[in-house]
Design an enzyme around this catalytic site. Structure first.
Site, mmCIF file in Angstrom:
data_model
loop_
_atom_site.group_PDB
_atom_site.id
_atom_site.type_symbol
_atom_site.label_atom_id
_atom_site.label_comp_id
_atom_site.label_asym_id
_atom_site.label_seq_id
_atom_site.Cartn_x
_atom_site.Cartn_y
_atom_site.Cartn_z
ATOM 1 N N GLY A 27 -2.815 -1.533 -7.262
ATOM 2 C CA GLY A 27 -1.703 -2.612 -7.385
ATOM 3 C C GLY A 27 -2.091 -3.675 -8.346
ATOM 4 O O GLY A 27 -3.198 -4.002 -8.395
ATOM 5 N N HIS A 81 0.825 -1.273 -0.124
ATOM 6 C CA HIS A 81 -0.052 0.015 0.100
ATOM 7 C C HIS A 81 0.883 1.362 -0.028
ATOM 8 O O HIS A 81 0.524 2.150 -0.682
ATOM 9 C CB HIS A 81 -0.798 -0.087 1.263
ATOM 10 N N GLN A 85 -18.359 -5.329 -1.510
ATOM 11 C CA GLN A 85 -17.554 -6.231 -2.142
ATOM 12 C C GLN A 85 -17.338 -7.673 -1.503
ATOM 13 O O GLN A 85 -16.615 -8.319 -1.849
ATOM 14 C CB GLN A 85 -16.475 -5.550 -2.672
HETATM 15 P P1 AMP Z 1 -6.679 -3.527 -0.363
HETATM 16 O O1 AMP Z 1 -6.441 -2.568 0.928
HETATM 17 O O2 AMP Z 1 -6.357 -4.971 -0.324
HETATM 18 O O3 AMP Z 1 -7.848 -3.284 -1.027
HETATM 19 O O4 AMP Z 1 -5.540 -2.624 -1.441
HETATM 20 C C1 AMP Z 1 -5.578 -1.690 -1.832
HETATM 21 C C2 AMP Z 1 -4.763 -1.495 -3.018
HETATM 22 O O5 AMP Z 1 -3.415 -1.781 -2.467
HETATM 23 C C3 AMP Z 1 -5.365 -1.974 -4.179
HETATM 24 O O6 AMP Z 1 -5.134 -1.204 -5.357
HETATM 25 C C4 AMP Z 1 -4.267 -3.233 -4.216
HETATM 26 O O7 AMP Z 1 -4.044 -3.845 -5.354
HETATM 27 C C5 AMP Z 1 -2.911 -2.771 -3.594
HETATM 28 N N1 AMP Z 1 -1.893 -3.660 -3.055
HETATM 29 C C6 AMP Z 1 -2.411 -4.510 -2.048
HETATM 30 N N2 AMP Z 1 -1.381 -5.399 -1.901
HETATM 31 C C7 AMP Z 1 -0.347 -5.090 -2.729
HETATM 32 C C8 AMP Z 1 0.977 -5.279 -2.704
HETATM 33 N N3 AMP Z 1 1.636 -6.552 -2.266
HETATM 34 N N4 AMP Z 1 1.539 -4.723 -3.832
HETATM 35 C C9 AMP Z 1 1.089 -3.583 -4.543
HETATM 36 N N5 AMP Z 1 -0.167 -3.120 -4.412
HETATM 37 C C10 AMP Z 1 -0.917 -3.673 -3.577
#
Ligand code: AMP
Length: 283
Positions: free
Chosen positions: A151, A39, A63
Site C-alpha cells: 500500500g 488490504h 518491527q
Molecule cells: P499491515 O497489515 O498494516 O502491515 O498492511 C499490509 C499492507 O496493506 C501494507 O502494504 C500496507 O501498506 C497496506 N495497507 C494498509 N492500509 C492500507 C490502505 N488504507 N490502503 C491501501 N493499502 C493499505
C-alpha cells in the site's frame, strides 16, 4: 475453490512448486492481518495481475519497538481468512513466530536498507524498517512471488522495499497500490479501531491538512509556512505531531527548489493512537 490455509513453510513451498510446474505466476500480499478494504484492494490487484495469490498474515515482532502495541495489535484470523477467500486469494499463509524466528530474535540475521530506514518514521521508530525489510525478505524467500503488492499508505515502507529489492537484485516486481480511505478521507488502518469516538471524529483532519499543503505547494506557496500553519491547526485539534514533512518522492530527502515530484508525509498521535498518512504532489 476454497482458500488453502497453510501454517508451515514446507507446505507453502510444496504448493508453490506445483504452481510453478503448472506455469502459474504468483502474486503476494504480506499483511499483519485485521484486514480491511485497503488490504483487500491489494488482493484484488494481485488477483488481476497473477494466476495465483498468496496472502500472509504475521504480526512481526521484529518491527515493533519495546513500547509499541505488539501485544495489543488486533488479531482476527478467522474473519480475515473468510474475507480473503471471498476476495479470491488462493492461499493464506499463517506462520507462527517459531516458524519465522526459530532461533529467537536476539541473533536473527537482518536486512537493513540504510539511509531511507533512518529518516522520518525510521527516526521515531528505531529498528522498525530493519524489522520490515527482514520479514519481507524472508517471506519473499518462502513465497518466491513474481509480483508483490504494497500500500502507498505506508509510503516510506514501500520505498524501503523497493530499495531492498533493487540493492539485493531480488527477482520480484513491486507494485505500490493507492491508499483506500473512509468516506471522510481517513486512511483505513487496523489501528483506527484504537480511536475513541471523539478521536475518530477528529482523525480525518490529518488528511485534510495534507491536501491543504498539497494545494499550497501547487500554488507555489512557501513550504515552511504551509507546514507551520497546518501543524498549528492539527495541534489545536488535539493531535501530537510526530512529523509533518515535504520530501522528494523517491529519495525522501528534503526537496530542492527544482524538485517536482514530492510527497507530503505525516505521523501524529491522537491519544494513544499513531496515525500515518501521505499525499503525492506533482508540480
Ligand atoms: P499491515 O497489515 O498494516 O502491515 O498492511 C499490509 C499492507 O496493506 C501494507 O502494504 C500496507 O501498506 C497496506 N495497507 C494498509 N492500509 C492500507 C490502505 N488504507 N490502503 C491501501 N493499502 C493499505
Amino acid at each position: 475453490m476454497d482458500i488453502l490455509i497453510i501454517k508451515d513453510i514446507d507446505s507453502l513451498r510444496a504448493v508453490r512448486r506445483e504452481w510453478r510446474l503448472d506455469g502459474c505466476t504468483i502474486g503476494f500480499v504480506p499483511t499483519m492481518g485485521n484486514l480491511h478494504a485497503g488490504h483487500l484492494n491489494l488482493v484484488t490487484k494481485a488477483r488481476a495481475t497473477c494466476d495465483k495469490v498468496v496472502v500472509s498474515i504475521f504480526v512481526n515482532p521484529l518491527q515493533f519497538g519495546p513500547d509499541e502495541d505488539l501485544e495489543a495489535y488486533p488479531r482476527t484470523v478467522e474473519q480475515d481468512t473468510a474475507q480473503l477467500s471471498a476476495a479470491g486469494a488462493d492461499v493464506v499463509f499463517l506462520p507462527s513466530a517459531k516458524q519465522m524466528y526459530p532461533n529467537g530474535l536476539e541473533n536473527q540475521t537482518f536486512v537493513e536498507v540504510p539511509g531511507l530506514s533512518y529518516m522520518i518514521c525510521g527516526a521515531s521508530r528505531p529498528g522498525h524498517f530493519r524489522g520490515v525489510a527482514t520479514i519481507v525478505c524472508k517471506l519473499f524467500n518462502m513465497v518466491q512471488p513474481n509480483d508483490a503488492f504494497f500500500g502507498q499508505k505506508d509510503y516510506q515502507q514501500l520505498q524501503v522495499i523497493r530499495a531492498m529489492v533493487e540493492d539485493l537484485s531480488m527477482n520480484v516486481s513491486i507494485h505500490g497500490v493507492p491508499t483506500v480511505r473512509a468516506s471522510d478521507g481517513l486512511a483505513l488502518s487496523s489501528r483506527n479501531q484504537y480511536l475513541s469516538a471523539d478521536e475518530r471524529h477528529i482523525a480525518p483532519r490529518l488528511y485534510q491538512e495534507l491536501a491543504h499543503i498539497g494545494r499550497g505547494l501547487e500554488q507555489r506557496l512557501d513550504m515552511r509556512n504551509l507546514i507551520r500553519e497546518s501543524s498549528q491547526r492539527l495541534t489545536q485539534q488535539g493531535f501530537k505531531i510526530d512529523y509533518l514533512e515535504v520530501r522528494q518522492a523517491q529519495t525522501l530527502q528534503p526537496p530542492s527548489l527544482f524538485d517536482k515530484d514530492l510527497v507530503v508525509l505525516a505521523a501524529a498521535f491522537l491519544g494513544r493512537t499513531r496515525l500515518i498518512d501521505n499525499l503525492r504532489v506533482n508540480l
